[in-house]
Design a protein around this motif. Structure first.
Motif, PDB file in Angstrom:
ATOM      1  N   ARG A  57       0.865  -1.184   0.000  1.00  0.00           N
ATOM      2  CA  ARG A  57       0.000   0.000   0.000  1.00  0.00           C
ATOM      3  C   ARG A  57       0.897   1.228   0.000  1.00  0.00           C
ATOM      4  O   ARG A  57       1.336   1.680   1.061  1.00  0.00           O
ATOM      5  CB  ARG A  57      -0.917  -0.004   1.209  1.00  0.00           C
ATOM      6  N   GLU A  59       0.305   4.334  -0.559  1.00  0.00           N
ATOM      7  CA  GLU A  59      -0.213   5.536   0.106  1.00  0.00           C
ATOM      8  C   GLU A  59       0.081   5.543   1.601  1.00  0.00           C
ATOM      9  O   GLU A  59       0.166   6.600   2.220  1.00  0.00           O
ATOM     10  CB  GLU A  59      -1.714   5.720  -0.161  1.00  0.00           C
ATOM     11  N   ASP A  60       0.274   4.368   2.194  1.00  0.00           N
ATOM     12  CA  ASP A  60       0.600   4.257   3.617  1.00  0.00           C
ATOM     13  C   ASP A  60       2.037   3.817   3.860  1.00  0.00           C
ATOM     14  O   ASP A  60       2.465   3.740   5.013  1.00  0.00           O
ATOM     15  CB  ASP A  60      -0.332   3.244   4.291  1.00  0.00           C
ATOM     16  N   SER A  61       2.751   3.460   2.802  1.00  0.00           N
ATOM     17  CA  SER A  61       4.102   2.891   2.903  1.00  0.00           C
ATOM     18  C   SER A  61       4.115   1.641   3.771  1.00  0.00           C
ATOM     19  O   SER A  61       5.017   1.429   4.580  1.00  0.00           O
ATOM     20  CB  SER A  61       5.105   3.918   3.432  1.00  0.00           C
ATOM     21  N   VAL A  62       3.081   0.794   3.611  1.00  0.00           N
ATOM     22  CA  VAL A  62       2.943  -0.418   4.418  1.00  0.00           C
ATOM     23  C   VAL A  62       2.911  -1.639   3.505  1.00  0.00           C
ATOM     24  O   VAL A  62       2.193  -1.676   2.511  1.00  0.00           O
ATOM     25  CB  VAL A  62       1.643  -0.380   5.267  1.00  0.00           C
ATOM     26  N   GLN A  64       1.938  -5.489   3.674  1.00  0.00           N
ATOM     27  CA  GLN A  64       1.247  -6.510   4.458  1.00  0.00           C
ATOM     28  C   GLN A  64       1.627  -7.879   3.899  1.00  0.00           C
ATOM     29  O   GLN A  64       1.525  -8.105   2.698  1.00  0.00           O
ATOM     30  CB  GLN A  64      -0.271  -6.320   4.398  1.00  0.00           C
ATOM     31  N   MET A 113       5.947  -1.165   8.112  1.00  0.00           N
ATOM     32  CA  MET A 113       6.025   0.189   7.592  1.00  0.00           C
ATOM     33  C   MET A 113       7.430   0.367   7.019  1.00  0.00           C
ATOM     34  O   MET A 113       8.416   0.183   7.722  1.00  0.00           O
ATOM     35  CB  MET A 113       5.746   1.194   8.700  1.00  0.00           C
ATOM     36  N   ASP A 116       9.283   6.468   3.988  1.00  0.00           N
ATOM     37  CA  ASP A 116       8.867   7.318   2.877  1.00  0.00           C
ATOM     38  C   ASP A 116       9.356   6.846   1.517  1.00  0.00           C
ATOM     39  O   ASP A 116       8.688   7.047   0.514  1.00  0.00           O
ATOM     40  CB  ASP A 116       9.340   8.756   3.111  1.00  0.00           C
TER      41      ASP A 116
END
Length: 168
Positions: A57, A59-62, A64, A113, A116
């Motif tokens: 993701r 947009e969240d820099s995540v 999963q 995470m 950036d």
């Protein structure tokens, strides 16, 4: 870290799905890049094959990461399975087990995470996959004991951990 070490590290990092694809390819594990944001694959564990899925993701820099051991929880065993999940998750530092309400499937999930720049190092990728695989293998017998062996959640976990400690 010295400037040239930072530059070398940055050169070794890659987009999360690309890095995981390279890792799966290097290990000879079957995988498919579903999109630039998703990879699926299969890894043989000690007890079974695990379906692996990574979803990025941006947009969240995540990132999963999910491992599916192909264990379904029947409605009559759901209470015991949830109790076992609580006992197991208390012991975990990274990731957790859950039961997906859509299909009653057991899963392991870990979110990372990445910062950036959204880059994943080989070391991070290896740790994420190996932690998922190790935890799934470690606790797989406990789920089997509860779901098919009719043990209580506490007895199942104790038995699984004794068995795991005795493996060479």
């Amino acid at each position: 870290m010295r400037p040239c070490e930072n530059q070398q590290r940055a050169a070794d990092d890659a987009a999360p799905v690309d890095m995981l694809a390279a890792l799966f390819e290097a290990r000879g594990w079957p995988f498919e890049v579903v999109s630039g944001d998703e990879l699926t694959g299969e890894v043989q564990g000690s007890w079974t094959k695990y379906q692996m899925r990574a979803v990025w993701r941006a947009e969240d820099s995540v990132l999963q990461f999910i491992a599916l051991p192909d264990i379904r929880v029947s409605s009559e065993k759901r209470g015991d399975a949830h109790e076992l999940l609580c006992l197991i998750n208390e012991q975990m530092w990274l990731g957790h087990f859950d039961i997906w309400s859509n299909g009653d499937m057991l899963l392991y999930r870990h979110g990372a995470m990445l910062g950036d720049d959204g880059m994943l190092s080989l070391k991070q990728a290896q740790a994420m996959v190996e932690t998922a695989l190790d935890d799934c293998d470690r606790f797989y017998p406990a789920f089997q004991f509860v779901l098919w062996g009719d043990k209580s959640p506490r007895d199942a976990l104790d038995s699984a951990l004794v068995d795991a400690a005795g493996e060479a």
